[in-house]
Motif scaffolding. Structure first.
Motif, PDB file in Angstrom:
ATOM      1  N   TYR A 186       0.802  -1.262   0.076  1.00  0.00           N
ATOM      2  CA  TYR A 186       1.019  -0.080   0.300  1.00  0.00           C
ATOM      3  C   TYR A 186       0.819   1.548   0.196  1.00  0.00           C
ATOM      4  CZ  TYR A 186      -3.800   2.800   0.974  1.00  0.00           C
ATOM      5  OH  TYR A 186      -5.489   3.664   0.816  1.00  0.00           O
ATOM      6  N   ARG A 187       1.964   0.969   0.219  1.00  0.00           N
ATOM      7  CA  ARG A 187       3.106   2.020   0.915  1.00  0.00           C
ATOM      8  C   ARG A 187       3.588   2.363  -0.374  1.00  0.00           C
ATOM      9  NH1 ARG A 187       6.420   1.230   4.503  1.00  0.00           N
ATOM     10  NH2 ARG A 187       5.245   1.927   5.647  1.00  0.00           N
ATOM     11  N   ARG A 188       3.606   1.550  -1.584  1.00  0.00           N
ATOM     12  CA  ARG A 188       4.080   1.430  -2.521  1.00  0.00           C
ATOM     13  C   ARG A 188       2.835   2.057  -3.478  1.00  0.00           C
ATOM     14  NH1 ARG A 188       8.488  -3.155  -4.013  1.00  0.00           N
ATOM     15  NH2 ARG A 188       9.761  -3.000  -2.100  1.00  0.00           N
ATOM     16  N   TRP A 189       2.233   1.285  -3.602  1.00  0.00           N
ATOM     17  CA  TRP A 189       0.352   1.980  -4.262  1.00  0.00           C
ATOM     18  C   TRP A 189       0.177   3.691  -3.680  1.00  0.00           C
ATOM     19  CZ3 TRP A 189      -4.088   3.371  -3.950  1.00  0.00           C
ATOM     20  CH2 TRP A 189      -4.994   3.558  -5.439  1.00  0.00           C
ATOM     21  N   LEU A 190       0.567   3.914  -2.869  1.00  0.00           N
ATOM     22  CA  LEU A 190       0.025   5.295  -3.002  1.00  0.00           C
ATOM     23  C   LEU A 190       1.051   6.296  -3.228  1.00  0.00           C
ATOM     24  CD1 LEU A 190      -0.617   5.666   1.178  1.00  0.00           C
ATOM     25  CD2 LEU A 190      -2.265   6.040  -1.115  1.00  0.00           C
ATOM     26  N   ALA A 191       3.155   5.862  -3.243  1.00  0.00           N
ATOM     27  CA  ALA A 191       3.174   6.384  -4.031  1.00  0.00           C
ATOM     28  C   ALA A 191       3.758   6.875  -5.428  1.00  0.00           C
ATOM     29  CB  ALA A 191       5.223   6.054  -3.872  1.00  0.00           C
ATOM     30  N   VAL A 192       2.732   6.164  -5.724  1.00  0.00           N
ATOM     31  CA  VAL A 192       2.384   6.084  -8.180  1.00  0.00           C
ATOM     32  C   VAL A 192       0.697   7.382  -7.403  1.00  0.00           C
ATOM     33  CG1 VAL A 192       1.420   4.799  -8.888  1.00  0.00           C
ATOM     34  CG2 VAL A 192       3.215   3.333  -7.802  1.00  0.00           C
ATOM     35  N   LEU A 193       0.398   6.754  -6.853  1.00  0.00           N
ATOM     36  CA  LEU A 193      -1.076   7.555  -6.710  1.00  0.00           C
ATOM     37  C   LEU A 193      -0.476   9.308  -6.234  1.00  0.00           C
ATOM     38  CD1 LEU A 193      -4.454   7.320  -6.523  1.00  0.00           C
ATOM     39  CD2 LEU A 193      -3.885   7.053  -4.375  1.00  0.00           C
ATOM     40  N   ARG A 194       0.778   9.090  -5.775  1.00  0.00           N
ATOM     41  CA  ARG A 194       0.381  10.524  -5.063  1.00  0.00           C
ATOM     42  C   ARG A 194       1.668  11.706  -5.711  1.00  0.00           C
ATOM     43  NH1 ARG A 194       1.244   9.518   1.208  1.00  0.00           N
ATOM     44  NH2 ARG A 194      -1.387   9.473   1.669  1.00  0.00           N
ATOM     45  N   GLY A 195       1.863  10.552  -7.541  1.00  0.00           N
ATOM     46  CA  GLY A 195       2.685  11.397  -8.499  1.00  0.00           C
ATOM     47  C   GLY A 195       4.399  11.427  -8.063  1.00  0.00           C
ATOM     48  N   GLY A 196       4.674   9.751  -6.489  1.00  0.00           N
ATOM     49  CA  GLY A 196       6.245   9.885  -6.796  1.00  0.00           C
ATOM     50  C   GLY A 196       6.612   8.623  -7.375  1.00  0.00           C
ATOM     51  N   ALA A 197       5.639   8.568  -9.191  1.00  0.00           N
ATOM     52  CA  ALA A 197       6.641   6.970  -9.458  1.00  0.00           C
ATOM     53  C   ALA A 197       7.137   7.876 -11.054  1.00  0.00           C
ATOM     54  CB  ALA A 197       5.739   6.361  -9.222  1.00  0.00           C
ATOM     55  N   ARG A 198       7.795   7.660 -11.637  1.00  0.00           N
ATOM     56  CA  ARG A 198       7.916   7.805 -13.478  1.00  0.00           C
ATOM     57  C   ARG A 198       6.915   6.849 -14.299  1.00  0.00           C
ATOM     58  NH1 ARG A 198       4.963  11.938 -13.768  1.00  0.00           N
ATOM     59  NH2 ARG A 198       6.475  12.314 -16.150  1.00  0.00           N
ATOM     60  N   MET A 199       7.791   5.741 -13.136  1.00  0.00           N
ATOM     61  CA  MET A 199       7.451   4.120 -13.816  1.00  0.00           C
ATOM     62  C   MET A 199       7.255   3.194 -12.691  1.00  0.00           C
ATOM     63  SD  MET A 199      10.154   1.950 -15.724  1.00  0.00           S
ATOM     64  CE  MET A 199       9.661   0.434 -16.724  1.00  0.00           C
ATOM     65  N   VAL A 200       6.495   2.383 -13.382  1.00  0.00           N
ATOM     66  CA  VAL A 200       5.726   1.282 -12.023  1.00  0.00           C
ATOM     67  C   VAL A 200       6.442  -0.341 -13.230  1.00  0.00           C
ATOM     68  CG1 VAL A 200       4.191  -0.305 -11.610  1.00  0.00           C
ATOM     69  CG2 VAL A 200       4.120   2.878 -11.196  1.00  0.00           C
ATOM     70  N   ILE A 201       6.651  -0.639 -12.334  1.00  0.00           N
ATOM     71  CA  ILE A 201       7.062  -2.481 -12.765  1.00  0.00           C
ATOM     72  C   ILE A 201       6.589  -3.054 -12.052  1.00  0.00           C
ATOM     73  CG2 ILE A 201       8.720  -4.344 -13.293  1.00  0.00           C
ATOM     74  CD1 ILE A 201      11.237  -1.831 -12.696  1.00  0.00           C
ATOM     75  N   GLY A 202       5.898  -4.386 -12.531  1.00  0.00           N
ATOM     76  CA  GLY A 202       5.160  -5.468 -11.746  1.00  0.00           C
ATOM     77  C   GLY A 202       4.500  -6.600 -11.951  1.00  0.00           C
ATOM     78  N   THR A 203       3.417  -6.685 -11.491  1.00  0.00           N
ATOM     79  CA  THR A 203       3.393  -8.545 -11.480  1.00  0.00           C
ATOM     80  C   THR A 203       1.934  -7.943 -12.266  1.00  0.00           C
ATOM     81  OG1 THR A 203       2.285  -8.394  -9.814  1.00  0.00           O
ATOM     82  CG2 THR A 203       4.441  -9.889 -10.873  1.00  0.00           C
ATOM     83  N   ARG A 204       0.490  -9.283 -12.802  1.00  0.00           N
ATOM     84  CA  ARG A 204      -0.710  -8.910 -13.195  1.00  0.00           C
ATOM     85  C   ARG A 204      -1.208  -7.640 -12.772  1.00  0.00           C
ATOM     86  NH1 ARG A 204      -1.657 -14.124 -10.990  1.00  0.00           N
ATOM     87  NH2 ARG A 204      -3.118 -13.595  -9.462  1.00  0.00           N
ATOM     88  N   SER A 205      -1.404  -7.373 -11.302  1.00  0.00           N
ATOM     89  CA  SER A 205      -2.320  -6.125 -10.652  1.00  0.00           C
ATOM     90  C   SER A 205      -2.200  -4.864 -10.557  1.00  0.00           C
ATOM     91  CB  SER A 205      -2.951  -7.344  -9.006  1.00  0.00           C
ATOM     92  OG  SER A 205      -1.384  -6.803  -8.550  1.00  0.00           O
ATOM     93  N   ALA A 206      -0.280  -5.452 -11.339  1.00  0.00           N
ATOM     94  CA  ALA A 206      -0.031  -3.893 -11.365  1.00  0.00           C
ATOM     95  C   ALA A 206      -0.538  -2.972 -13.061  1.00  0.00           C
ATOM     96  CB  ALA A 206       1.472  -3.744 -11.113  1.00  0.00           C
ATOM     97  N   VAL A 207      -0.923  -3.485 -13.510  1.00  0.00           N
ATOM     98  CA  VAL A 207      -1.617  -3.219 -14.801  1.00  0.00           C
ATOM     99  C   VAL A 207      -2.860  -2.524 -14.026  1.00  0.00           C
ATOM    100  CG1 VAL A 207      -4.017  -5.064 -15.335  1.00  0.00           C
ATOM    101  CG2 VAL A 207      -3.031  -3.891 -17.277  1.00  0.00           C
ATOM    102  N   PHE A 208      -3.244  -2.009 -13.462  1.00  0.00           N
ATOM    103  CA  PHE A 208      -4.673  -0.804 -12.400  1.00  0.00           C
ATOM    104  C   PHE A 208      -3.904   0.075 -11.912  1.00  0.00           C
ATOM    105  CE2 PHE A 208      -7.051  -5.372 -12.861  1.00  0.00           C
ATOM    106  CZ  PHE A 208      -7.796  -4.349 -13.665  1.00  0.00           C
ATOM    107  N   ALA A 209      -2.036   0.310 -11.971  1.00  0.00           N
ATOM    108  CA  ALA A 209      -1.654   1.218 -10.683  1.00  0.00           C
ATOM    109  C   ALA A 209      -1.893   2.083 -11.398  1.00  0.00           C
ATOM    110  CB  ALA A 209       0.537   0.933 -11.278  1.00  0.00           C
ATOM    111  N   PRO A 210      -1.874   3.530 -10.459  1.00  0.00           N
ATOM    112  CA  PRO A 210      -2.311   4.795 -10.762  1.00  0.00           C
ATOM    113  C   PRO A 210      -1.409   5.765 -11.435  1.00  0.00           C
ATOM    114  CG  PRO A 210      -2.210   4.515  -8.561  1.00  0.00           C
ATOM    115  CD  PRO A 210      -2.125   3.442  -9.257  1.00  0.00           C
TER     116      PRO A 210
END
Length: 647
Positions: free
Chosen positions: A211-235
């Motif tokens: 959840y901490r990493r997912w929130l970092a994506v939501l809050r604009g702290g990531a320019r790239m996300v790497i993940g398994t199948r559920s990461a396809v919904f990363a915000p």
């Protein structure tokens, strides 16, 4: 969120003045529904309502964090429509459970990473690859299906594409099958892009860390996300590129309702967001090739001259003809003498040898006794089986009997049972190659990398360790354990596994040799020898189009007790021309649908429609499921649209 299908719709509630500031679209709330408290999301704030009657109030705003973004919400709705599912089921895949302590943590958004200009030389060998990479830098929605050349690094090419997208001011998303691939891509990405701008999401993380990493994506702290199948919904905001690696891997298919495939979700997201997309792999699936044939994606593949120079030499050991003359035991031997000699030569030269052994658990099937082509139904092309000795072959899809079974390929009326299943070979080969270190990589004991020097590596598909200088030889054993499965994707999946292993072997000029114990006349073996995954995918798609199998058509598999399945189909307004197949017993190895009593037999029925009627089929089944749910008189029916394994 209400789990019952007939309540998959919006409901209006009053927002009090005290809640107004926090109850923004996308936030989590608690509402009272029929006397009980349920979780919900705020979808929209309006000043009016079309509800007649008294409105209830929000019980409370759980969090002011808007976790459901507009883009993800549209994607959730599209996935539910594509797979005849409910939005609450998709939302459970898209938005992770809340972790209050993590949510209260204050996170600072890192500065935009400084990325050096991308060197396009790695993509130039792929013909249109350099042009595709340049299109990413211009922010265009360039889509491609890419075949990795042997010896090239897929992780480095993914980093090239991601860096080009980020330099253009947009974000990138990469979906891979498992944690091993996540780790490999993470190492490559963080070597060139600031680690603070990259987030890895996978199932192995604990609830708080995920959840901490997912929130970092939501809050604009990531320019790239790497993940398994559920990461396809990363915000991710301002998404510019979606990449999928090895889309034929079963791990990318979600085992929970509504059973979406990450490749399909990724392509839906690219379409909705108007961004670029890349599907990469050593081999190619029929679904990926259909995107190229339709014009939705470009074909990015190296010229034949490049492939011939990069690929190892591939030799097939037939169980007839020359191989039998050289080795009298070749017809029945699991590891013929010629294969043993190639392994000894590589070990003597100081190089490791890879031995690929199929996984356990494949179901036996019926095949031609002469040419070993899998026997299929003449009506619906489903796999045939012999339920009892002395009885006619029966289709596992539509239930029709075939009393005069004859091979469609060679005309023979002889049949054989394909005896398949992985055998443990480390002990056998250890005795044959005494004094040589034996490394086993399979299951829970996967080895990521081996050291230089002679070694015998026994690995299951997907668990092959990397060798620093490449393997000197590879032996692909028990080919019929892969090719002989009751699965429309057997040939495609076999080539994918073989090519992934063969790509780890040194090229032909360096003496690399891949030995596959199979008949060289088999099209899948020929595709490996010629290193032609595109031609194999083309032929596979043509065959499926001819016999009416996905992705040329859409198929819905309905599993449940007989009365419930029959009633659901009677209620559904199926598209014109829908072909209903069955009923047949639930295929072996398929779990029973939840909610069906043990005393009831479970059946399967298939509904097949043309491509243009796919959404109409899903909508009809979705509506019928809602009707039966509202009545509450029947047991649940599991509905899967285009399942990976039909029977």
């Amino acid at each position: 969120m209400l789990s019952v299908p007939h309540l998959d719709r919006e409901f209006d509630y009053l927002v009090t003045p005290e809640q107004s500031e926090d109850a923004r679209p996308g936030t989590r709330v608690r509402v009272r529904f029929h006397g009980r408290l349920v979780d919900a999301f705020v979808l929209e704030r309006r000043a009016d309502t079309d509800h007649v009657g008294r409105l209830g109030r929000l019980e409370r705003v759980v969090s002011a964090e808007p976790v459901l973004t507009d883009e993800v919400r549209r994607l959730v709705e599209a996935v539910a429509a594509r797979y005849a599912g409910t939005r609450p089921d998709v939302l459970r895949l898209a938005v992770p459970p809340r972790h209050a302590r993590v949510e209260r943590e204050v996170t600072a958004s890192p500065a935009l990473p400084v990325i050096a200009p991308v060197d396009p030389s790695g993509w130039r060998q792929y013909g249109a690859g350099a042009a595709w990479l340049a299109a990413l830098g211009e922010g265009r929605a360039a889509r491609a299906v890419w075949q990795v050349a042997p010896g090239d690094s897929w992780t480095e090419r993914f980093v090239d594409a991601a860096a080009q997208t980020i330099r253009a001011g947009r974000t990138a998303l990469a979906i891979v099958p498992d944690q091993r691939d996540v780790d490999a891509l993470w190492r490559a990405v963080t070597a060139r892009i600031d680690e603070e701008a990259v987030v890895a999401l996978s199932a192995g993380l604990g609830p708080a860390m995920r959840y901490r990493r997912w929130l970092a994506v939501l809050r604009g702290g990531a320019r790239m996300v790497i993940g398994t199948r559920s990461a396809v919904f990363a915000p991710l905001a301002d998404l510019g590129l979606v990449m999928v690696w090895d889309d034929g891997d079963d791990s990318l298919a979600e085992p929970r309702a509504p059973y979406p495939h990450a490749r399909e979700v990724a392509m839906l997201r690219a379409h909705l967001a108007g961004c670029a997309a890349l599907i990469g792999g050593y081999a190619r699936t029929a679904e990926a090739h259909a995107l190229v044939r339709s014009g939705w994606a470009h074909d990015v593949v190296a010229p034949r001259a490049v492939l011939r120079g990069a690929a190892p030499r591939v030799m097939a050991l037939d169980d007839t003809g020359y191989a039998e003359q050289r080795d009298a035991a070749a017809r029945s031997a699991r590891l013929p003498t010629i294969a043993m000699q190639s392994a000894r030569s590589a070990l003597a030269a100081g190089a490791p040898v890879l031995v690929q052994v199929p996984r356990r658990g494949y179901v036996p099937s019926l095949a031609c006794g002469r040419c070993r082509t899998i026997a299929r139904c003449r009506h619906c092309t489903g796999p045939l089986s012999l339920p009892e000795r002395g009885r006619s072959a029966v289709c596992r899809w539509c239930g029709r009997a075939d009393p005069a079974l004859r091979c469609a390929r060679c005309g023979s009326d002889a049949v054989r049972a394909v005896v398949i299943g992985a055998r443990r070979t480390a002990e056998e080969l250890g005795r044959a190659f005494s004094g040589v270190p034996v490394v086993t990589s399979a299951g829970d004991t996967i080895v990521d990398r081996i050291q230089d020097g002679p070694a015998l590596v026994i690995a299951t598909p997907g668990a092959e360790p990397d060798a620093p200088q490449g393997y000197g030889a590879a032996l692909l054993l028990d080919s019929w354990a892969l090719l002989g499965r009751q699965d429309l994707r057997a040939a495609e999946d076999t080539l994918r596994r073989w090519m992934a292993a063969a790509a780890l072997v040194r090229n032909r000029e360096s003496g690399g040799l891949v030995t596959v114990v199979a008949e060289s006349s088999i099209p899948t073996v020929q595709a490996l020898i010629r290193w032609d995954p595109v031609g194999h995918a083309e032929a596979e798609l043509d065959t499926r189009t001819e016999v009416g199998l996905p992705p040329a058509v859409h198929i819905a598999a309905l599993d449940g007790d007989s009365e419930s399945v029959t009633t659901l189909l009677e209620q559904a307004r199926l598209p014109a021309g829908a072909d209903v197949l069955g009923p047949v017993p639930l295929p072996p190895g398929v779990r029973r649908p939840a909610g069906v009593p043990e005393q009831l037999d479970v059946i399967r029925m298939l509904v097949r429609v043309t491509r243009e009627h796919g959404l109409a089929l899903a909508a009809a089944l979705r509506h019928s499921i809602g009707v039966l749910s509202a009545r509450g008189t029947h047991h649940p029916v599991r509905v899967q649209i285009d399942p990976l394994h039909i029977g």
